[in-house]
Design a protein around this motif. Structure first.
Motif, PDB file in Angstrom:
ATOM      1  N   SER A 283       0.834  -1.187   0.000  1.00 36.22           N
ATOM      2  CA  SER A 283       0.000   0.000   0.000  1.00 36.22           C
ATOM      3  C   SER A 283       0.879   1.251   0.000  1.00 36.22           C
ATOM      4  CB  SER A 283      -0.926  -0.001   1.212  1.00 36.22           C
ATOM      5  OG  SER A 283      -0.156   0.031   2.381  1.00 36.22           O
ATOM      6  N   CYS A 284       2.205   1.084   0.072  1.00 35.11           N
ATOM      7  CA  CYS A 284       3.138   2.204   0.124  1.00 35.11           C
ATOM      8  C   CYS A 284       3.715   2.510  -1.246  1.00 35.11           C
ATOM      9  CB  CYS A 284       4.271   1.905   1.087  1.00 35.11           C
ATOM     10  SG  CYS A 284       3.730   1.680   2.776  1.00 35.11           S
ATOM     11  N   VAL A 285       3.455   1.661  -2.256  1.00 35.36           N
ATOM     12  CA  VAL A 285       4.029   1.852  -3.581  1.00 35.36           C
ATOM     13  C   VAL A 285       2.862   1.940  -4.562  1.00 35.36           C
ATOM     14  CG1 VAL A 285       5.540   0.855  -5.338  1.00 35.36           C
ATOM     15  CG2 VAL A 285       6.054   0.550  -2.910  1.00 35.36           C
ATOM     16  N   ASP A 286       2.986   2.886  -5.497  1.00 37.75           N
ATOM     17  CA  ASP A 286       1.926   2.995  -6.502  1.00 37.75           C
ATOM     18  C   ASP A 286       2.164   2.010  -7.635  1.00 37.75           C
ATOM     19  OD1 ASP A 286       3.936   4.125  -7.981  1.00 37.75           O
ATOM     20  OD2 ASP A 286       3.073   6.125  -8.096  1.00 37.75           O
ATOM     21  N   SER A 287       1.360   2.080  -8.685  1.00 39.30           N
ATOM     22  CA  SER A 287       1.448   1.131  -9.792  1.00 39.30           C
ATOM     23  C   SER A 287       2.715   1.293 -10.599  1.00 39.30           C
ATOM     24  CB  SER A 287       0.220   1.282 -10.704  1.00 39.30           C
ATOM     25  OG  SER A 287       0.177   2.605 -11.223  1.00 39.30           O
ATOM     26  N   HIS A 288       3.371   2.367 -10.543  1.00 39.34           N
ATOM     27  CA  HIS A 288       4.617   2.581 -11.294  1.00 39.34           C
ATOM     28  C   HIS A 288       5.842   2.249 -10.445  1.00 39.34           C
ATOM     29  CE1 HIS A 288       2.257   4.405 -14.426  1.00 39.34           C
ATOM     30  NE2 HIS A 288       1.738   5.275 -13.544  1.00 39.34           N
ATOM     31  N   GLY A 289       5.712   1.886  -9.239  1.00 33.18           N
ATOM     32  CA  GLY A 289       6.818   1.505  -8.361  1.00 33.18           C
ATOM     33  C   GLY A 289       7.351   2.670  -7.539  1.00 33.18           C
ATOM     34  N   SER A 290       6.694   3.797  -7.536  1.00 34.78           N
ATOM     35  CA  SER A 290       7.131   4.964  -6.753  1.00 34.78           C
ATOM     36  C   SER A 290       6.479   4.911  -5.389  1.00 34.78           C
ATOM     37  CB  SER A 290       6.704   6.254  -7.450  1.00 34.78           C
ATOM     38  OG  SER A 290       7.342   6.369  -8.695  1.00 34.78           O
ATOM     39  N   ALA A 291       7.195   5.420  -4.387  1.00 38.33           N
ATOM     40  CA  ALA A 291       6.691   5.429  -3.022  1.00 38.33           C
ATOM     41  C   ALA A 291       5.605   6.461  -2.900  1.00 38.33           C
ATOM     42  CB  ALA A 291       7.809   5.724  -2.052  1.00 38.33           C
ATOM     43  N   LEU A 292       4.650   6.115  -2.098  1.00 40.93           N
ATOM     44  CA  LEU A 292       3.580   7.046  -1.794  1.00 40.93           C
ATOM     45  C   LEU A 292       3.911   7.708  -0.454  1.00 40.93           C
ATOM     46  CD1 LEU A 292       0.503   4.815  -2.611  1.00 40.93           C
ATOM     47  CD2 LEU A 292       1.386   6.672  -3.991  1.00 40.93           C
ATOM     48  N   GLY A 293       4.169   8.975  -0.449  1.00 44.20           N
ATOM     49  CA  GLY A 293       4.529   9.666   0.791  1.00 44.20           C
ATOM     50  C   GLY A 293       5.941   9.315   1.228  1.00 44.20           C
ATOM     51  N   MET A 294       6.149   9.288   2.516  1.00 47.15           N
ATOM     52  CA  MET A 294       7.481   8.982   3.064  1.00 47.15           C
ATOM     53  C   MET A 294       7.556   7.490   3.303  1.00 47.15           C
ATOM     54  SD  MET A 294       8.121  12.131   5.719  1.00 47.15           S
ATOM     55  CE  MET A 294       9.635  11.496   6.275  1.00 47.15           C
ATOM     56  N   PRO A 295       8.547   6.791   2.692  1.00 48.08           N
ATOM     57  CA  PRO A 295       8.610   5.343   2.852  1.00 48.08           C
ATOM     58  C   PRO A 295       8.910   4.926   4.282  1.00 48.08           C
ATOM     59  CG  PRO A 295      10.122   6.104   1.131  1.00 48.08           C
ATOM     60  CD  PRO A 295       9.504   7.296   1.740  1.00 48.08           C
ATOM     61  N   GLN A 296       9.592   5.772   5.067  1.00 44.28           N
ATOM     62  CA  GLN A 296       9.941   5.415   6.443  1.00 44.28           C
ATOM     63  C   GLN A 296       8.700   5.285   7.316  1.00 44.28           C
ATOM     64  OE1 GLN A 296      11.054   8.049   4.771  1.00 44.28           O
ATOM     65  NE2 GLN A 296      13.280   8.176   4.890  1.00 44.28           N
ATOM     66  N   LEU A 297       7.655   5.971   6.917  1.00 44.71           N
ATOM     67  CA  LEU A 297       6.441   5.964   7.723  1.00 44.71           C
ATOM     68  C   LEU A 297       5.413   4.940   7.231  1.00 44.71           C
ATOM     69  CD1 LEU A 297       5.989   9.795   8.248  1.00 44.71           C
ATOM     70  CD2 LEU A 297       7.058   8.153   9.766  1.00 44.71           C
ATOM     71  N   CYS A 298       5.805   4.143   6.297  1.00 39.29           N
ATOM     72  CA  CYS A 298       4.885   3.135   5.760  1.00 39.29           C
ATOM     73  C   CYS A 298       4.759   1.985   6.763  1.00 39.29           C
ATOM     74  CB  CYS A 298       5.389   2.630   4.408  1.00 39.29           C
ATOM     75  SG  CYS A 298       4.277   1.428   3.655  1.00 39.29           S
TER      76      CYS A 298
END
Length: 183
Positions: A13-28
């Motif tokens: 739920s932390c990565v979008d369909s293109h493989g980019s992080a959504l928001g700050m990855p440390q807080l996922c």
């Protein structure tokens, strides 16, 4: 296609369909377990490096520094003791020198006083001798003056008697002058 989008959503739920992080990855929330695992491993490695390598070196430097400080303090106390001993020796030498100088000064004063006493006695003896000679000379002068006064008085008395028109013999004039001089 529907399966691909569903698969992309299942990855995280932390990565979008293109493989980019959504928001700050440390807080996922999905990655917290992984982050905690690597945090524990990193802390253990840091602890081992510090406890096996860095802390013993720091402890040896501190121990060496403490030994140097202790040695320096002991050397300073030794030098202080030696300085106090040197000061005491200096004070004693100074006191001895003062006492010796006072003794030399007293001896010199005594020597000068003795020489002065000898010189005074010699001067007193010379003054007494000269005074005695002066008294003798004065007595001689008085005696000769009295004889001269007697002769002058006799001559003057004869001249006065002759000037008054009288004739006086020398023996009577001498007797009168002698009686008068005796009082």
């Amino acid at each position: 296609m529907a399966s691909e989008s569903h698969a992309a959503e299942a990855v995280s739920s932390c990565v979008d369909s293109h493989g980019s992080a959504l928001g700050m990855p440390q807080l996922c929330g999905d990655w917290i377990g992984n982050q905690v695992f690597w945090l524990v491993i990193t802390l253990v490695v840091i602890f081992l490096v510090l406890s096996r390598i860095a802390l013993p070196r720091i402890a040896s430097v501190l121990a060496e520094r403490q030994g140097t400080i202790t040695n320096d303090i002991a050397a300073a106390e030794d030098l202080k003791r030696k300085a106090q001993e040197a000061e005491a020796a200096y004070e004693k030498a100074l006191a001895d020198a003062r006492a010796e100088s006072q003794a030399i000064a007293q001896a010199t004063r005594d020597e000068i006083k003795a020489e002065l006493d000898v010189a005074l006695e010699k001067a007193d003896a010379e003054i007494s001798a000269k005074a005695a000679e002066s008294e003798k000379a004065i007595a001689d002068i008085r005696a000769s003056a009295m004889e001269n006064v007697e002769v002058v008085a006799k001559d003057t008395a004869e001249a006065i008697v002759a000037a008054l028109g009288g004739n006086a013999d020398t023996a009577s004039v001498a007797a009168a002058v002698t009686n008068r001089m005796k009082g």
